[in-house]
Design an enzyme around this catalytic site. Structure first.
Site: not given
Ligand code: SAH
Length: 401
Positions: A232, A253-254, A284-285, A305, A345
């Site tokens: 993420f 990230d997705s 997808n994470a 995150d 968060c």
């Molecule tokens: N770590 C980052 C903030 C993460 S915010 C920082 O410090 O700047 C959450 C992120 O998760 C977003 O960028 C969103 O695009 C991503 N996201 C949401 N669902 C997801 C998934 N299923 N797989 C991968 N990424 C995802």
């Protein structure tokens, strides 16, 4: 409208004993269900608050539609709201002077935590990004006072307003587009913890950085080493910090647009010969972690995150299952002595919920976790001890055996 009405003319909102008890305990909200009377009070008004017997409790901003009907702004009568706003803005800026360093980007005003409910202001170098979240802060004279004071104190090149249409709908405010409020500049670069980032105030799926993680980036970098995975990763906040200490960094990230900015951010930061490039993977994470943990991908540092899984209290159980799955898989992939940086968060997931989930994940993964740091949001996102809702970010740094 809360523009300096004569004190005597302020309408009164009476709150039920439960609301009064809440205020006496130091909270600043009263829910609509705890309002006894608000007859004829206009949405967004500055109001006197009293208990059901008429005993004064202070001054608040009233919302005619939000479940949070009352947001207190003072224990005392307020005669001149714009003057109070100016003073509070000055106070928020002064509060941060000793607390915020080594960054051109930080939160200048954090709503209730700066005694300015419904107002958020972030600074990215010489651009200010403004969010108005309540009827009380949306009134024209209030907006003007805010912009004038921010300009006088911080001399920004521009002020950009970011609008969340859902918030305006909940507050029954007329639709409004995100855009420049003042000046012309909408993009810049800024330095945070000696790392440079792009900022575009109007482009992208979600603009801006996750400023609340600023101190956690630096903390994570302190322990990170070896092969690192930032899950993420958004625009690369953690990954860029890890790259200075790790032999290889992968960000996942997705969102393709987020990864494009992440890559541009990486390019902004000159690398020495031994510093790795960062590999960005659009995926997808959940799928990727499932795949990687069952094959032989191993790491020395993993950051998790995710976005807030629990948007409401009702989502808590599902959210904890989501966090557990991610953490379990990450734990399986960490080499002995590895570092896990895991965040949530979601306000509705408390610190103890989160630690309990993590302990369960460790058990299931047959690993032992030793807590290195239990962290929260950066100090420019203050927490009011009597208003638990102001504390939302958890960041656990642990060593895995
Ligand atoms: N770590 C980052 C903030 C993460 S915010 C920082 O410090 O700047 C959450 C992120 O998760 C977003 O960028 C969103 O695009 C991503 N996201 C949401 N669902 C997801 C998934 N299923 N797989 C991968 N990424 C995802």
């Amino acid at each position: 409208m809360p523009n300096a009405p004569a004190l005597a003319s302020l309408p009164t909102v009476k709150v039920a004993p439960r609301g009064a008890t809440r205020l006496k305990a130091g909270h600043v909200w009263v829910y609509r269900s705890d309002i006894v009377s608000a007859d004829g009070v206009l949405p967004g008004s500055l109001v006197r608050v009293s208990d059901h017997r008429g005993k004064p409790l202070g001054t608040a901003l009233y919302s005619g539609s939000s479940q949070i009907a009352i947001r207190m702004i003072s224990h005392d009568p307020v005669a001149d709201f714009p003057a109070l706003l100016r003073q509070r803005i000055g106070g928020a800026i002064a509060y941060r002077e000793p607390l915020v360093s080594n960054t051109e980007a930080y939160r200048v005003i954090f709503s209730e935590a700066d005694f300015l409910p419904g107002l958020i202001v972030d600074r990215y170098g010489d651009i200010l990004s403004l969010q108005i979240l309540t009827q009380g802060m949306d009134a024209d004279p209030v907006r003007q006072a805010i912009t004038a004071e921010l300009t006088a104190r911080l001399h920004p090149a521009s002020i950009v307003e970011r609008v969340d249409p859902r918030v305006r709908e909940l507050e029954t405010l007329p639709p409004r587009a995100s855009g420049l409020v003042q000046g012309e500049k909408t993009s810049t670069t800024f330095t945070m913890n000696s790392i440079r980032f792009h900022f575009d105030a109007l482009e992208g799926q979600k603009t801006g950085a996750f400023l609340d993680q600023r101190e956690n980036y630096a903390a994570a970098a302190q322990y990170a080493r070896g092969e690192a995975l930032d899950v993420f990763c958004y625009q690369g906040g953690f990954a860029l910090h890890l790259a200075r200490h790790c032999s290889h960094v992968t960000g996942v990230d997705s969102s393709r647009p987020a990864l494009e900015v992440a890559d541009q951010n990486a390019a902004l930061n000159p690398r020495d010969a031994n510093q790795p490039g960062i590999e960005w993977i659009e995926a997808n994470a959940f799928d990727l972690l499932k795949d990687y943990s069952s094959s032989d991908h191993r790491y020395d540092t993993i950051v998790l995150d995710p976005p807030a899984f629990a948007k409401t209290k009702r989502d808590l159980d599902a959210a904890l299952r989501g966090y557990k799955e991610l953490n379990l898989r990450a734990l399986k992939m960490l080499r002995p002595g590895g570092i896990l940086v895991t965040c949530s968060c979601s306000y509705h997931v408390s610190q103890s919920n989160f630690l309990e989930m993590l302990a369960g994940a460790a058990l299931d993964a047959h690993r032992t976790l030793r807590l290195i740091e239990l962290r929260g949001q950066a100090k420019d996102h203050p927490v009011l001890l009597n208003v638990p809702e102001t504390a939302y970010l958890k960041c656990v740094i642990a060593s895995v055996r």
